[in-house]
Design a protein around this motif. Structure first.
Motif, short mmCIF file in Angstrom:
data_model
loop_
_atom_site.label_atom_id
_atom_site.label_comp_id
_atom_site.label_asym_id
_atom_site.label_seq_id
_atom_site.Cartn_x
_atom_site.Cartn_y
_atom_site.Cartn_z
N GLU A 102 -9.17 -3.25 7.92
CA GLU A 102 -9.49 -1.84 7.71
C GLU A 102 -10.43 -1.66 6.51
O GLU A 102 -11.42 -0.92 6.57
N ILE A 103 -10.11 -2.33 5.41
CA ILE A 103 -10.92 -2.20 4.19
C ILE A 103 -12.30 -2.84 4.40
O ILE A 103 -13.32 -2.29 3.97
N ARG A 147 -4.02 -4.95 5.16
CA ARG A 147 -5.03 -3.91 5.31
C ARG A 147 -6.45 -4.47 5.29
O ARG A 147 -7.42 -3.71 5.20
N GLN A 148 -6.58 -5.79 5.36
CA GLN A 148 -7.88 -6.41 5.13
C GLN A 148 -8.95 -5.93 6.11
O GLN A 148 -10.06 -5.56 5.70
N CYS A 171 -8.58 4.97 -2.48
CA CYS A 171 -9.27 6.04 -1.76
C CYS A 171 -8.79 7.38 -2.30
O CYS A 171 -7.58 7.58 -2.48
N TYR A 224 -7.70 -1.63 -3.72
CA TYR A 224 -8.49 -0.61 -3.02
C TYR A 224 -7.91 0.76 -3.35
O TYR A 224 -6.69 0.94 -3.36
N MET A 282 -13.29 -0.43 -4.34
CA MET A 282 -12.67 -1.73 -4.09
C MET A 282 -13.12 -2.73 -5.15
O MET A 282 -14.30 -2.81 -5.48
N HIS A 313 -14.28 5.84 -1.97
CA HIS A 313 -13.62 4.58 -1.66
C HIS A 313 -14.04 3.58 -2.72
O HIS A 313 -15.23 3.36 -2.95
N SER A 344 0.85 -1.19 0.00
CA SER A 344 0.00 0.00 0.00
C SER A 344 0.89 1.24 0.00
O SER A 344 2.03 1.20 0.47
#
Length: 409
Positions: A238-239, A235-236, A84, A82, A93, A91, A49
């Protein structure tokens, strides 16, 4: 402005502009080197990321600054991208199950779930998602496409060479040619090229920055993209939290669920003059025509190199010739104009024509998607002799719906 000045100062030592390449020039060696670095990065990490600062400059003056926050998962069982954009509250995805987009500014939620085309098993929602993804991250080809089994893509431009400087490998290339509107002639006939320079860190294999410069326009346009704050953390959770649509605040959002964005329908729309006059270069004899010059019924078959369903449909035309001795639509009085809207590389288009036995119907019209809607990588418009769009689809199926629209007209 201080941030932009700092970015430019950091990049100036590395901004080695490549010479204007010869038409369609590319380097297999450079492409292999580029791909090797990108795949090494993807193979080393499940997640990557970063933030990307994009600056658009015209004649040396900053016009727009946008920051993207991007996370990519390369796990085979959970591949996803993802994006943003804090400035516009978006957002986005895309994974193997659905495409989801939340716009906090517009208070809308869009969910396109996985929907397969019955005819050939094509995941059409995924094609829409990839289009949307590329519109957000245009030319950021180093990191894209973990979803289709291909970790990197180099279809947006042609690599010409590279050189080493310090810990960076500097790749040069060009994005081919597209046409822009000429006010004097009232046509899209001003060709421009984009020279692209990409800076990859040899130690981390992370793309540090890239630069794109227009060539052929009165106003020089430059786009700088700088990568920062790189992380390899998972980051799973959080997403998942962001896209938990059961959150109370989302209850007031407008929802667009289970839509098929491909079934748009625009019966009896006129082809305006700009669309009619857009140059179409026929690759088998290098002659230029346009829709306005063609008579009778026409099928505009838009395709691009990196669209597997598009190539599959071209092969279908070739199979019809082999098995029937004719193409079904042509026997029904419809002339097929298979337009590559993403490239003017006639050499590569010719290779596709030879492999699919469709050289006689292939045309190049790079940039035509700027003046006519092409919502998926492959799209079809049926145009009447009066130059009206009477049918459009992402999937020709068995041609019955197309021929029904033709008969009804």
């Amino acid at each position: 402005m201080k941030v932009i000045q700092t970015i430019v100062c950091l990049l100036l030592p590395f901004m080695v502009c490549c010479q204007n390449p010869k038409p369609y020039e590319f380097s297999i060696k450079a492409t292999r080197s580029f791909t090797h670095q990108a795949e090494a990065m993807a193979d080393s990490h499940d997640w990557v990321s970063f933030s990307m600062d994009q600056t658009n400059i015209i004649n040396g003056n900053v016009q727009k600054e946008t920051t993207y926050q991007i996370a990519i998962c390369y796990k085979k069982d959970n591949a996803m991208v993802y994006v943003c954009i804090p400035s516009i509250g978006v957002h986005f995805m895309l994974n193997d199950k659905h495409m989801m987009e939340i716009s906090n500014d517009n208070r809308t939620i869009t969910v396109y779930k996985r929907k397969l085309n019955d005819a050939d098993g094509t995941n059409w929602y995924h094609e829409v998602g990839e289009n949307k993804l590329h519109s957000y991250l245009y030319e950021l080809w180093y990191y894209l496409s973990p979803l289709s089994g291909v970790k990197t893509t180099q279809t947006a431009f042609f690599l010409t060479d590279w050189n080493e400087k310090g810990q960076q490998r500097i790749y040069h290339g060009h994005a081919g040619r597209r046409y822009v509107y000429n006010k004097n002639s009232n046509k899209y006939d001003l060709p421009i090229d984009y020279l692209i320079t990409c800076y990859v860190n040899n130690v981390t294999n992370i793309m540090d920055s890239m630069k794109s410069v227009s060539v052929g326009m009165v106003d020089e346009e430059t786009t700088l993209r700088v990568i920062r704050d790189v992380s390899y953390q998972d980051r799973q959770s959080e997403i998942d939290s962001i896209f938990d649509l059961l959150q109370p605040e989302y209850a007031l959002y407008t929802r667009h669920d289970e839509q098929n964005p491909l079934e748009i329908g625009s019966i009896n729309k006129d082809c305006n003059d700009i669309v009619r006059d857009f140059p179409l270069v026929k690759v088998d004899n290098d002659c230029t025509t346009n829709i306005g010059m063609e008579s009778g019924w026409l099928l505009l078959n838009f395709w691009s190199f990196h669209c597997a369903p598009c190539i599959g449909n071209l092969k279908r035309y070739g199979h019809e010739m082999d098995s029937l001795g004719y193409r079904i639509l042509e026997k029904e009085g419809v002339k097929i104009i298979a337009v590559n809207y993403s490239s003017d590389n006639t050499d590569l288009i010719t290779d596709i024509g030879v492999n699919t036995k469709t050289s006689d119907i292939l045309y190049s019209a790079k940039g035509m998607n700027a003046i006519i809607s092409i919502p998926t990588l492959g799209y079809y418009y049926l145009i009447s002799p009066n130059k009206e769009i009477v049918y459009e689809t992402n999937n020709l199926g068995d041609y019955s719906e197309l021929l029904k629209a033709k008969a009804k007209y």
